[in-house]
Design a protein around this motif. Structure first.
Motif, PDB file in Angstrom:
ATOM      1  N   THR A 181       0.835  -1.211   0.000  1.00 41.20           N
ATOM      2  CA  THR A 181       0.000   0.000   0.000  1.00 41.20           C
ATOM      3  C   THR A 181       0.869   1.261   0.000  1.00 41.20           C
ATOM      4  OG1 THR A 181      -0.143  -0.068   2.388  1.00 41.20           O
ATOM      5  CG2 THR A 181      -1.977  -1.051   1.186  1.00 41.20           C
ATOM      6  N   GLN A 182       2.067   1.153   0.515  1.00 42.04           N
ATOM      7  CA  GLN A 182       2.948   2.339   0.524  1.00 42.04           C
ATOM      8  C   GLN A 182       3.502   2.658  -0.865  1.00 42.04           C
ATOM      9  OE1 GLN A 182       5.583   3.184   3.592  1.00 42.04           O
ATOM     10  NE2 GLN A 182       4.511   2.021   5.161  1.00 42.04           N
ATOM     11  N   LEU A 183       3.390   1.709  -1.779  1.00 44.16           N
ATOM     12  CA  LEU A 183       3.967   1.914  -3.114  1.00 44.16           C
ATOM     13  C   LEU A 183       2.923   2.348  -4.138  1.00 44.16           C
ATOM     14  CD1 LEU A 183       6.143  -1.330  -3.240  1.00 44.16           C
ATOM     15  CD2 LEU A 183       6.766   0.903  -2.322  1.00 44.16           C
ATOM     16  N   PRO A 207       5.270  -9.912 -10.410  1.00 44.12           N
ATOM     17  CA  PRO A 207       5.517 -11.326 -10.712  1.00 44.12           C
ATOM     18  C   PRO A 207       6.037 -11.573 -12.133  1.00 44.12           C
ATOM     19  CG  PRO A 207       3.380 -11.021  -9.658  1.00 44.12           C
ATOM     20  CD  PRO A 207       3.901  -9.653  -9.960  1.00 44.12           C
ATOM     21  N   ASP A 208       5.704 -10.709 -13.079  1.00 45.56           N
ATOM     22  CA  ASP A 208       6.127 -10.933 -14.468  1.00 45.56           C
ATOM     23  C   ASP A 208       7.616 -10.685 -14.686  1.00 45.56           C
ATOM     24  OD1 ASP A 208       3.599 -11.482 -15.058  1.00 45.56           O
ATOM     25  OD2 ASP A 208       3.135  -9.534 -15.985  1.00 45.56           O
ATOM     26  N   ILE A 209       8.252 -10.096 -13.718  1.00 38.80           N
ATOM     27  CA  ILE A 209       9.590  -9.585 -13.977  1.00 38.80           C
ATOM     28  C   ILE A 209      10.675 -10.657 -13.925  1.00 38.80           C
ATOM     29  CG2 ILE A 209      10.497  -8.898 -11.724  1.00 38.80           C
ATOM     30  CD1 ILE A 209      10.791  -6.091 -12.900  1.00 38.80           C
ATOM     31  N   ASN A 210      10.471 -11.654 -13.048  1.00 32.55           N
ATOM     32  CA  ASN A 210      11.392 -12.787 -12.995  1.00 32.55           C
ATOM     33  C   ASN A 210      12.864 -12.470 -12.812  1.00 32.55           C
ATOM     34  OD1 ASN A 210      10.887 -15.471 -12.873  1.00 32.55           O
ATOM     35  ND2 ASN A 210       9.790 -15.396 -14.850  1.00 32.55           N
ATOM     36  N   LEU A 211      13.172 -11.841 -11.725  1.00 34.19           N
ATOM     37  CA  LEU A 211      14.576 -11.535 -11.443  1.00 34.19           C
ATOM     38  C   LEU A 211      15.253 -12.772 -10.900  1.00 34.19           C
ATOM     39  CD1 LEU A 211      14.620  -8.119  -9.629  1.00 34.19           C
ATOM     40  CD2 LEU A 211      14.697  -8.628 -12.039  1.00 34.19           C
ATOM     41  N   ARG A 212      16.522 -12.852 -11.147  1.00 36.90           N
ATOM     42  CA  ARG A 212      17.263 -13.983 -10.595  1.00 36.90           C
ATOM     43  C   ARG A 212      17.655 -13.676  -9.156  1.00 36.90           C
ATOM     44  NH1 ARG A 212      21.384 -15.166 -15.387  1.00 36.90           N
ATOM     45  NH2 ARG A 212      20.799 -13.069 -15.990  1.00 36.90           N
ATOM     46  N   ALA A 237      -0.863  -3.149  -9.246  1.00 35.56           N
ATOM     47  CA  ALA A 237      -1.956  -2.358  -8.686  1.00 35.56           C
ATOM     48  C   ALA A 237      -1.757  -0.854  -8.872  1.00 35.56           C
ATOM     49  CB  ALA A 237      -2.104  -2.681  -7.204  1.00 35.56           C
ATOM     50  N   GLY A 238      -0.793  -0.459  -9.673  1.00 35.31           N
ATOM     51  CA  GLY A 238      -0.537   0.969  -9.903  1.00 35.31           C
ATOM     52  C   GLY A 238       0.740   1.387  -9.211  1.00 35.31           C
TER      53      GLY A 238
END
Ligand code: GDP
Ligand code: ZN
Length: 367
Positions: A181-183, A207-212, A237-238
């Motif tokens: 909520t802070q973001l 979730p789509d970003i898939n960082l290692r 969520a924005g």
């Protein structure tokens, strides 16, 4: 191609197509539009982002376009996913390094354990982050590794520093909603040393970003992650998130007299009392309202000594340069070379917003 007729709202006024620049590459700007592209058969790209050029008029004016800029886009070519930036809206903030406009806050991530929280390092990061003038959201990860009593102790200790951390665990899914909520609806710059769980956190948030996870460097923009490169990622969520490389010990390059501004405890003391001298650096001056028995005073003195050394060496450099100029200008002429006062610290002319947090991230090599 011919430009489509401008959209109108019910009152007939033209509606401007606005968006946020999320990435810059050479002379192209990736703009995420505020609204989804208008429904128009199958020609609409799935995501409302357009690859834009900058109008020649802006170029002539010297108007730079930065990541985070709010812009007006003209001549959208929905099928080709292209457009042109015709206007840059006034910036609310501007960071130099990393170059980001309109950032609202810095999300400073540290771990409570593994690695154990190093208060000295945290203090350095906090002070560096404070120099940007942006809001700081302090996030302590890996709360699953300590007891509730220890957690409470940390919260109380940091409250004494003037901070209210959000204590999370990405792994055990603790307090992640509170952080989320802070973001919301904000442009947030993520920062913090390696190993604290930043990649894990960003993977959770986007979730789509898939960082290692567990990599030393690379992170979001693998292959082109230099300190000058920055990209904003959309939170489902924005809001937008900018990742920055990890680092160990940021350099503090503020003016000695400005350091006090970056310690909430000092500000608190100055609100309650006055130092005898207006230019008190709160070191060994008599009748100082700041000097005293507070946890980070030691850090303050250490950073102050660093700032003074840096200030003096920059001053010497500037003096040497101006002497050189004077000498070469009046070669051969006898002249009086004034000895410059080095004790009087000049106030920094840079606005907070243009200060940078790059040193938080060290010099990251291209990977
Ligand atoms: P980064 O270097 O800051 O990006 O950190 P990473 O996301 O790569 O994480 C470093 C290590 O910490 C990995 O082994 C993660 O699995 C682990 N980790 C991340 N979050 C948590 C957490 O909440 N609890 C625990 N126990 N480990 C975590
Ligand atoms: Zn003082």
């Amino acid at each position: 191609m011919s430009s489509p007729a401008p959209e109108s709202n019910p009152s007939g006024a033209e509606v401007l197509l606005t968006g946020t620049v999320v990435a810059v590459q050479a002379n192209y700007y990736q703009v995420q539009l505020d609204l989804p592209a208008p429904e128009n058969g199958n020609t609409i790209p799935p995501s409302p982002t357009l690859l834009c050029t900058r109008r020649a008029r802006l170029k002539k004016m010297g108007q730079q376009v930065m990541v985070g800029d709010r812009v007006v886009v003209e001549e959208p070519d929905w099928a080709g996913g292209r457009g042109a930036i015709s206007q840059v809206l006034p910036r609310e903030s501007e960071l130099d390094r990393p170059p980001v406009a309109n950032a609202n806050q810095i999300l400073l991530v540290f771990a409570l354990e593994e690695p154990p929280l190093d208060t000295h390092q945290l203090s350095r990061f906090l002070v560096k982050a404070e120099t940007t003038g942006l809001k700081i959201c302090l996030c302590l990860n890996k709360s699953d590794l300590i007891s509730p009593e220890q957690l409470q102790q940390w919260k109380e200790r940091l409250a004494g520093w003037g901070y209210e951390p959000v204590c999370i665990s990405v792994e055990a899914d603790i307090a992640l909603d509170e952080l989320y909520t802070q973001l919301n609806e904000k442009i947030t710059i993520v920062s913090g040393p390696s190993g604290v769980g930043k990649s894990s956190l960003i993977n959770y948030l986007i979730p789509d970003i898939n960082l290692r996870v567990g990599e030393v460097s690379g992170k979001l923009n693998r292959g082109r992650h230099t300190t000058r490169h920055v990209e904003l990622f959309k939170l489902p969520a924005g809001g937008l998130l900018a990742d920055t490389p990890g680092f160990n010990q940021p350099d503090l390059d503020c003016e000695p007299e400005d350091l006090a501004l970056y310690f909430p405890e000092v500000q608190q003391r100055l609100a309650e009392g006055r130092c005898q001298f207006n230019d008190c650096l709160h070191a060994d001056e008599p009748n100082c309202a700041v000097r005293g028995d507070w946890e980070r005073y030691e850090h303050y003195l250490e950073f102050l000594a660093e700032a003074v050394i840096l200030h003096d060496s920059l001053q010497q450099q500037a003096d040497a340069e101006s002497n050189m100029k004077m000498k070469s200008k009046r070669a051969g002429e006898q002249q009086y070379e004034p000895k410059l006062e080095s004790k009087k610290y000049r106030r920094s002319s840079r606005r907070f917003q243009t200060q940078n947090i790059e040193d938080l991230h060290g010099d990251i090599e291209e990977v």
